[in-house]
Design a protein around this motif. Structure first.
Motif, mmCIF file in Angstrom:
data_model
loop_
_atom_site.group_PDB
_atom_site.id
_atom_site.type_symbol
_atom_site.label_atom_id
_atom_site.label_comp_id
_atom_site.label_asym_id
_atom_site.label_seq_id
_atom_site.Cartn_x
_atom_site.Cartn_y
_atom_site.Cartn_z
ATOM 1 N N ARG A 1 0.828 -1.208 0.000
ATOM 2 C CA ARG A 1 0.000 0.000 0.000
ATOM 3 C C ARG A 1 0.863 1.258 0.000
ATOM 4 N N ALA A 2 2.008 1.236 0.660
ATOM 5 C CA ALA A 2 2.883 2.415 0.693
ATOM 6 C C ALA A 2 3.356 2.777 -0.711
ATOM 7 N N ARG A 3 3.610 1.788 -1.545
ATOM 8 C CA ARG A 3 4.038 2.059 -2.923
ATOM 9 C C ARG A 3 2.882 2.571 -3.778
ATOM 10 N N GLU A 4 1.677 2.128 -3.463
ATOM 11 C CA GLU A 4 0.513 2.479 -4.284
ATOM 12 C C GLU A 4 -0.100 3.832 -3.916
ATOM 13 N N LEU A 5 0.053 4.249 -2.670
ATOM 14 C CA LEU A 5 -0.528 5.519 -2.220
ATOM 15 C C LEU A 5 0.227 6.721 -2.774
ATOM 16 N N VAL A 6 -0.525 7.753 -3.114
ATOM 17 C CA VAL A 6 0.105 9.020 -3.486
ATOM 18 C C VAL A 6 0.670 9.653 -2.217
ATOM 19 N N GLN A 7 1.619 10.554 -2.371
ATOM 20 C CA GLN A 7 2.161 11.261 -1.213
ATOM 21 C C GLN A 7 1.023 12.030 -0.531
ATOM 22 N N GLY A 8 0.893 11.866 0.768
ATOM 23 C CA GLY A 8 -0.183 12.507 1.505
ATOM 24 C C GLY A 8 -1.478 11.712 1.506
ATOM 25 N N GLY A 9 -1.501 10.543 0.845
ATOM 26 C CA GLY A 9 -2.694 9.695 0.828
ATOM 27 C C GLY A 9 -2.935 9.084 2.195
ATOM 28 N N GLY A 10 -4.068 8.405 2.356
ATOM 29 C CA GLY A 10 -4.402 7.849 3.660
ATOM 30 C C GLY A 10 -5.007 6.471 3.593
ATOM 31 N N MET A 11 -5.059 5.845 4.757
ATOM 32 C CA MET A 11 -5.669 4.523 4.885
ATOM 33 C C MET A 11 -6.524 4.503 6.139
ATOM 34 N N PHE A 12 -7.635 3.793 6.059
ATOM 35 C CA PHE A 12 -8.460 3.509 7.218
ATOM 36 C C PHE A 12 -8.558 2.002 7.308
ATOM 37 N N LEU A 13 -7.948 1.419 8.345
ATOM 38 C CA LEU A 13 -7.919 -0.022 8.512
ATOM 39 C C LEU A 13 -8.656 -0.395 9.790
ATOM 40 N N MET A 14 -9.496 -1.396 9.682
ATOM 41 C CA MET A 14 -10.222 -1.865 10.855
ATOM 42 C C MET A 14 -10.165 -3.392 10.863
ATOM 43 N N PHE A 15 -9.621 -3.941 11.944
ATOM 44 C CA PHE A 15 -9.596 -5.390 12.066
ATOM 45 C C PHE A 15 -9.513 -5.777 13.530
ATOM 46 N N LEU A 16 -9.885 -7.015 13.800
ATOM 47 C CA LEU A 16 -9.881 -7.527 15.159
ATOM 48 C C LEU A 16 -8.508 -8.029 15.535
ATOM 49 N N GLY A 17 -8.227 -7.981 16.811
ATOM 50 C CA GLY A 17 -6.995 -8.529 17.327
ATOM 51 C C GLY A 17 -7.273 -9.345 18.572
ATOM 52 N N ARG A 18 -6.231 -9.924 19.115
ATOM 53 C CA ARG A 18 -6.395 -10.745 20.311
ATOM 54 C C ARG A 18 -5.209 -10.528 21.230
ATOM 55 N N ASP A 19 -5.496 -10.255 22.476
ATOM 56 C CA ASP A 19 -4.478 -10.150 23.505
ATOM 57 C C ASP A 19 -4.111 -11.571 23.933
ATOM 58 N N PRO A 20 -2.818 -11.923 23.949
ATOM 59 C CA PRO A 20 -2.457 -13.306 24.290
ATOM 60 C C PRO A 20 -2.856 -13.704 25.705
ATOM 61 N N ASN A 21 -3.090 -12.733 26.579
ATOM 62 C CA ASN A 21 -3.479 -13.043 27.952
ATOM 63 C C ASN A 21 -4.978 -12.966 28.172
ATOM 64 N N SER A 22 -5.723 -12.689 27.116
ATOM 65 C CA SER A 22 -7.166 -12.510 27.231
ATOM 66 C C SER A 22 -7.858 -13.841 27.450
ATOM 67 N N GLU A 23 -8.813 -13.844 28.349
ATOM 68 C CA GLU A 23 -9.619 -15.036 28.605
ATOM 69 C C GLU A 23 -10.934 -14.984 27.826
ATOM 70 N N SER A 24 -11.207 -13.862 27.166
ATOM 71 C CA SER A 24 -12.471 -13.734 26.459
ATOM 72 C C SER A 24 -12.492 -14.619 25.224
#
Length: 126
Positions: free
Chosen positions: A86-109
């Protein structure tokens, strides 16, 4: 609106873990709920390789630390490839909005994907 000018939206087939567009051609990227999918199974999780995940094809609350690390290593590789592309494809000053789930290794949920993983396990066994 009239003040903003034209806006073109595109959905492009292909893996987002590699290049999709020419250099300096995109002004804004949006990715929602897709970056948690890995490009491939983590190395060492195939049968007979020594890493045991108690019959699961995903990380669960009972997964040993080695399995968590294998998934983390694969995610870091994939996410690095994604960001470099994405860094190569974006114009200078371009932007990204990324949304994804993660997991804490100590999480019990329990992740909603744990239930989804149970279904995937059934499908794989069939």
């Amino acid at each position: 609106g009239e003040r903003l000018g034209s806006c073109f939206v595109n959905a492009t087939p292909g893996s987002f873990y590699g290049r999709l567009f020419p250099n300096n051609s995109i002004h804004f990227f949006h990715s929602s709920s897709s970056l948690h999918w890995l490009s491939q199974s983590p190395r060492g999780l195939a049968k007979g390789t020594g890493l045991v995940n108690k019959g699961n094809i995903y990380i669960t609350s009972t997964s040993p630390p080695e399995v968590y690390q294998a998934y983390l290593d694969q995610f870091q590789h994939d996410f690095g490839t994604f960001l470099r592309s994405r860094a190569r494809e974006l114009v200078q000053g371009g932007g990204m909005f990324l949304m994804f789930l993660g997991r804490d290794p100590n999480s019990e949920s329990v992740s909603p994907y744990e239930a989804f993983g149970l279904v995937l396990n059934d499908m794989v066994s069939e």
